[in-house]
Design an enzyme around this catalytic site. Structure first.
Site, PDB file in Angstrom:
ATOM      1  N   ARG A   1       0.672  -2.098  -0.243  1.00 37.62           N
ATOM      2  CA  ARG A   1      -0.006  -0.202   0.058  1.00 37.62           C
ATOM      3  C   ARG A   1       0.697   1.297   0.011  1.00 37.62           C
ATOM      4  O   ARG A   1       1.488   0.948   0.877  1.00 37.62           O
ATOM      5  CB  ARG A   1      -1.024   0.228   0.998  1.00 37.62           C
ATOM      6  CG  ARG A   1      -2.373   1.400   1.609  1.00 37.62           C
ATOM      7  CD  ARG A   1      -2.738   1.060   2.416  1.00 37.62           C
ATOM      8  NE  ARG A   1      -3.438   0.207   2.426  1.00 37.62           N
ATOM      9  CZ  ARG A   1      -5.121   0.063   3.121  1.00 37.62           C
ATOM     10  NH1 ARG A   1      -5.160   0.762   4.338  1.00 37.62           N
ATOM     11  NH2 ARG A   1      -5.652  -1.586   3.107  1.00 37.62           N
TER      12      ARG A   1
ATOM     13  N   ASP B   1      -0.067 -12.410   9.945  1.00 38.52           N
ATOM     14  CA  ASP B   1       1.127 -13.096  11.105  1.00 38.52           C
ATOM     15  C   ASP B   1       0.839 -14.312  11.269  1.00 38.52           C
ATOM     16  O   ASP B   1       2.475 -14.972  11.943  1.00 38.52           O
ATOM     17  CB  ASP B   1       0.725 -11.599  11.851  1.00 38.52           C
ATOM     18  CG  ASP B   1       1.889 -10.368  11.552  1.00 38.52           C
ATOM     19  OD1 ASP B   1       2.524 -10.763  10.682  1.00 38.52           O
ATOM     20  OD2 ASP B   1       1.059  -9.235  12.309  1.00 38.52           O
TER      21      ASP B   1
ATOM     22  N   THR C   1      -1.094   7.930  -0.748  1.00 46.40           N
ATOM     23  CA  THR C   1      -1.886   7.686  -1.365  1.00 46.40           C
ATOM     24  C   THR C   1      -3.413   6.306  -1.303  1.00 46.40           C
ATOM     25  O   THR C   1      -4.526   6.402  -1.253  1.00 46.40           O
ATOM     26  CB  THR C   1      -2.421   7.063  -3.158  1.00 46.40           C
ATOM     27  OG1 THR C   1      -1.549   5.172  -3.667  1.00 46.40           O
ATOM     28  CG2 THR C   1      -1.229   7.782  -3.763  1.00 46.40           C
TER      29      THR C   1
ATOM     30  N   ASP D   1      -4.506 -10.820  12.156  1.00 44.45           N
ATOM     31  CA  ASP D   1      -3.612 -10.489  10.916  1.00 44.45           C
ATOM     32  C   ASP D   1      -3.183 -11.958  10.866  1.00 44.45           C
ATOM     33  O   ASP D   1      -2.653 -12.418  10.669  1.00 44.45           O
ATOM     34  CB  ASP D   1      -2.431  -9.982  11.165  1.00 44.45           C
ATOM     35  CG  ASP D   1      -1.862  -9.525   9.724  1.00 44.45           C
ATOM     36  OD1 ASP D   1      -1.023 -10.164   9.269  1.00 44.45           O
ATOM     37  OD2 ASP D   1      -1.364  -8.087   9.351  1.00 44.45           O
TER      38      ASP D   1
END
Length: 209
Positions: A104, A203, A108, A200
């Site tokens: 990411r 993870d 933006t 997550d």
């Protein structure tokens, strides 16, 4: 939403309950992700076309059906999507595997492609994108767009848990992509995690923090 499929199979739901548990170890979590992917794959490929064939058994000729030359590719979104690949390949040993790596952009907040490696004949294959979590939908939508740009005509998305926000984004940007989930959860929190979700997925699969 006709192209959203949420599976209520008891085996999937049972395994999902253990997957969500914060005390489930990485080893068991990895195994469950693969098992759930295998069970979901069984349902998500229900529409594969079949052709009539004759097979000679030790006793006589049997009239059977087999998959009609359909070429498939499983495309995990790195890194968490890797956890779903083994279960799907076990179900479909002849399938090819492509990989999409995204991060990411901090400015933006949009996904940026850093890795894209597909089978050479990807344009001739139907693709199933796999990622355990469909949260904002940014990564899944980007992966679908990259596959379309590579010539793929038919795409499915398979995630274990989805949020309404991710489903809506996929419907808005890729209304032709069928979405398969084991559960559709409530919402995203301010950190972009699915609630109640499972934390997550990457993870928990790889034992990182």
């Amino acid at each position: 939403m006709s192209n959203l499929h949420v599976f209520d199979h008891p085996l999937i739901q049972h395994k999902l309950s253990i997957l969500r548990d914060k005390d489930t170890s990485s080893k068991v979590f990895r195994e469950l992700v693969g098992e759930i992917a295998m069970l979901m794959c069984y349902e998500a490929t229900r529409d594969l076309p079949l052709e009539e064939v004759e097979v000679e058994t030790p006793v006589a000729v049997a009239h059977c059906r087999r998959i009609a030359g359909k070429k498939l590719a499983v495309v995990p979104i790195l890194r968490a999507g890797l956890g779903m690949v083994e279960g799907m390949v076990a179900m479909m040993p002849g399938v090819k595997v492509g990989h999409v790596g995204l991060y990411r952009d901090p400015e933006t907040l949009e996904p940026v492609k850093y890795y894209f490696k597909m089978p050479p004949d990807i344009a001739e294959r139907d693709a199933i994108i796999v990622d355990p979590m469909l949260a904002t939908g940014g990564s899944a939508a980007a992966a679908a767009q990259f596959l379309k740009e590579a010539g793929v005509k038919h795409i499915k998305l398979m995630s274990i848990i989805g949020a309404p926000e991710g489903v809506e984004r996929m419907h808005a940007e890729h209304p032709d992509v069928d979405i398969y989930l084991a559960a559709l959860d409530d919402h995203l929190n301010e950190h972009g995690y699915i609630v109640p979700g499972l934390g997550d997925a990457g993870d928990r699969i790889f034992g990182t923090k």
